[in-house]
Design an enzyme around this catalytic site. Structure first.
Site, PDB file in Angstrom:
ATOM      1  N   ASP A 154       0.872  -1.220   0.012  1.00  0.00           N
ATOM      2  CA  ASP A 154       0.013  -0.141   0.137  1.00  0.00           C
ATOM      3  C   ASP A 154       0.832   1.306   0.127  1.00  0.00           C
ATOM      4  O   ASP A 154       0.529   2.243  -0.901  1.00  0.00           O
ATOM      5  CB  ASP A 154      -0.913  -0.003   1.123  1.00  0.00           C
ATOM      6  CG  ASP A 154      -1.558   1.239   1.472  1.00  0.00           C
ATOM      7  OD1 ASP A 154      -3.019   1.066   1.072  1.00  0.00           O
ATOM      8  OD2 ASP A 154      -1.305   2.196   2.091  1.00  0.00           O
ATOM      9  N   THR A 186      -5.145   2.675   0.028  1.00  0.00           N
ATOM     10  CA  THR A 186      -5.021   1.795  -1.598  1.00  0.00           C
ATOM     11  C   THR A 186      -5.548   0.135  -1.367  1.00  0.00           C
ATOM     12  O   THR A 186      -6.231  -0.192  -2.053  1.00  0.00           O
ATOM     13  CB  THR A 186      -3.732   1.909  -2.181  1.00  0.00           C
ATOM     14  OG1 THR A 186      -3.172   3.253  -1.935  1.00  0.00           O
ATOM     15  CG2 THR A 186      -3.580   1.450  -3.471  1.00  0.00           C
ATOM     16  N   ASP A 187      -5.186  -0.207  -0.173  1.00  0.00           N
ATOM     17  CA  ASP A 187      -5.429  -1.578   0.098  1.00  0.00           C
ATOM     18  C   ASP A 187      -6.861  -2.051   0.414  1.00  0.00           C
ATOM     19  O   ASP A 187      -7.657  -2.709  -0.374  1.00  0.00           O
ATOM     20  CB  ASP A 187      -4.880  -2.089   1.355  1.00  0.00           C
ATOM     21  CG  ASP A 187      -3.412  -2.804   1.062  1.00  0.00           C
ATOM     22  OD1 ASP A 187      -2.985  -3.055  -0.003  1.00  0.00           O
ATOM     23  OD2 ASP A 187      -2.822  -2.790   2.314  1.00  0.00           O
ATOM     24  N   LEU A 188      -7.743  -0.963   1.038  1.00  0.00           N
ATOM     25  CA  LEU A 188      -8.914  -0.902   1.155  1.00  0.00           C
ATOM     26  C   LEU A 188      -9.813  -0.576  -0.135  1.00  0.00           C
ATOM     27  O   LEU A 188     -10.750  -1.357  -0.235  1.00  0.00           O
ATOM     28  CB  LEU A 188      -9.181   0.392   2.337  1.00  0.00           C
ATOM     29  CG  LEU A 188      -8.579  -0.017   3.523  1.00  0.00           C
ATOM     30  CD1 LEU A 188      -9.073   1.135   4.748  1.00  0.00           C
ATOM     31  CD2 LEU A 188      -9.047  -1.405   4.320  1.00  0.00           C
ATOM     32  N   GLY A 191      -9.640  -3.635  -2.024  1.00  0.00           N
ATOM     33  CA  GLY A 191     -10.444  -4.786  -1.495  1.00  0.00           C
ATOM     34  C   GLY A 191     -11.994  -4.594  -2.054  1.00  0.00           C
ATOM     35  O   GLY A 191     -12.868  -5.343  -2.291  1.00  0.00           O
TER      36      GLY A 191
END
Length: 424
Positions: A154, A186-188, A191
């Protein structure tokens, strides 16, 4: 088009089975959303270690009986799942996971590109077993392109993807440097986009009987979610710069100091600006040709903002919020997370919850924001202890496949929960 069922179901994704081969955040966030909406999510974890985030503490989650349930980070992205501890590096472990995939609707994984092929758990291998399988891969840079083989995180992708170039104080001001966001955004977002891709692929599967490979890249998502900042660049050829809390195309839309704190003023149109000026005791500002319209205020930002700073600094935060709310001018405080969960509106919306552990105790938790009138999110259950569901899932879904679970346990191919957890 597939025939629409008229059979009522309590949760939107009831009956959907997801095999979760992910760890850390982007993948687990996607599968947690699916679990929230009723999918059965079976999380495959490495015996003895599990998801990396199980060790990313303290802080740890303590239940209402005072017992430690491990790192809070893990609980943030794994509620509502089942944990099955299987060693996929062992041929017998690979056979178990393939057998589970044959009974799943969806597989989600976030290994390096090609990393699962040596185990026979890549899309080509599993789709040969189950052609209607929806298989979602989440990587830093996607399955193709010159960076495909590189690991992506991220923080790295926020920098490479432009987010940090527009986040932080402006050059020449105190504390000026590119900044990441305070959560792994960015990860969230990846997802969440993965969930959209999975549900789209399931719609296609239901209509055609065909599965497909969903290729999710953190960098793709970061570039896509630059949103107006990206289109501003494409429209002008000039890269946007860091502006602190100010907005590139709306004024005033930023943080201002009051006499005893800071207030966010988010004026979205000319009418709101006129009402703000009236409330501030400076109606003449709204009549000034330089400031009467938003394009004028953007053009004359450097003149207007110091005038507003002097006005706003003379009154208390709570006085401003009360007056501006009454005038229907968007404004609010900057809450720390403690004040967020104490906020009466956040409480009324049920955003704090108490996930239930298998033995009926409760942890603190954040609720799903998805509120559907007919198919609500499931009542939350706590993230599982490592291997908690190994024997129940394997003996249930793979019954009749001549498994010797005790032998597999003795060989270290599978694992149940630690003895103290199993006794709970």
């Amino acid at each position: 088009m597939a025939e629409v069922s008229t059979t009522p179901q309590r949760h939107a994704l009831s009956g959907l089975r997801v095999l979760d081969l992910t760890r850390i955040l982007a993948g687990p966030w996607a599968t947690q959303v699916l679990a929230d909406m009723g999918a059965e999510v079976i999380k495959i974890e490495r015996p003895g270690a599990g998801d990396d985030t199980r060790s990313w503490g303290p802080p740890n989650m303590i239940d209402d009986a005072g017992r430690d349930h491990g790192a809070a980070y893990f609980h943030a992205a794994n509620r509502g799942k089942k944990s099955v501890a299987v060693d996929i590096a062992h041929p017998d472990g690979q056979r178990l996971v393939r057998a589970l995939a044959a009974q799943a609707d969806v597989v989600v994984e976030n290994f390096k590109v090609g990393g699962l092929a040596k185990y026979g758990l890549d899309y080509a291998s599993l789709s040969a077993i189950k052609p209607d399988l929806v298989y979602c891969s989440i990587t830093g840079f996607g399955q193709t392109g010159p960076y495909a083989d590189q690991a992506g995180y991220d923080f790295l992708v926020q920098g490479m993807g432009g987010m940090m170039s527009v986040t932080g104080q402006a050059d020449g001001t105190p504390g000026a440097e590119p900044m990441k966001t305070g959560v792994a955004l960015t990860d969230l977002l990846t997802g969440l986009y993965a969930v959209i891709g999975i549900l789209s692929a399931l719609r296609h599967r239901d209509a055609t009987g065909q599965g497909q490979h969903v290729d999710m890249s953190l960098l793709d998502v970061q570039v896509a979610t630059l949103a107006n900042q990206a289109t501003n660049f494409l429209a002008t050829g000039t890269p946007p710069v860091r502006m602190g809390n100010a907005h590139p195309t709306i004024v005033p839309y930023q943080v201002f100091p009051t006499s005893d704190g800071h207030i966010i003023l988010a004026v979205g149109n000319d009418g709101q600006f006129a009402r703000f000026c009236e409330t501030a005791g400076a109606p003449e500002l709204a009549r000034d040709p330089r400031f009467a319209t938003n394009p004028g205020r953007v053009t004359h930002r450097e003149t207007l903002i110091p005038l507003l700073e002097r006005l706003i600094a003379g009154r208390r935060l709570d006085d401003w919020i009360a007056a501006l709310n009454k005038a229907k001018v968007p404004a609010g405080p900057i809450n720390d997370i403690g004040r967020v969960f104490a906020d009466p509106h956040v409480q009324a919306r049920g955003m704090r919850t108490a996930p239930r552990t298998p033995d009926g105790h409760h942890l603190a938790g954040v609720a799903s924001p998805l509120k559907l009138s007919q198919t609500p999110a499931i009542p939350p259950t706590a993230a599982p202890m490592l291997g908690h569901d190994t024997f129940a899932v394997l003996s249930g879904l793979l019954a009749g496949q001549d498994l010797n679970l005790e032998q597999l346990l003795a060989q270290g191919v599978i694992a149940g929960p630690p003895e103290d957890d199993a006794a709970r």
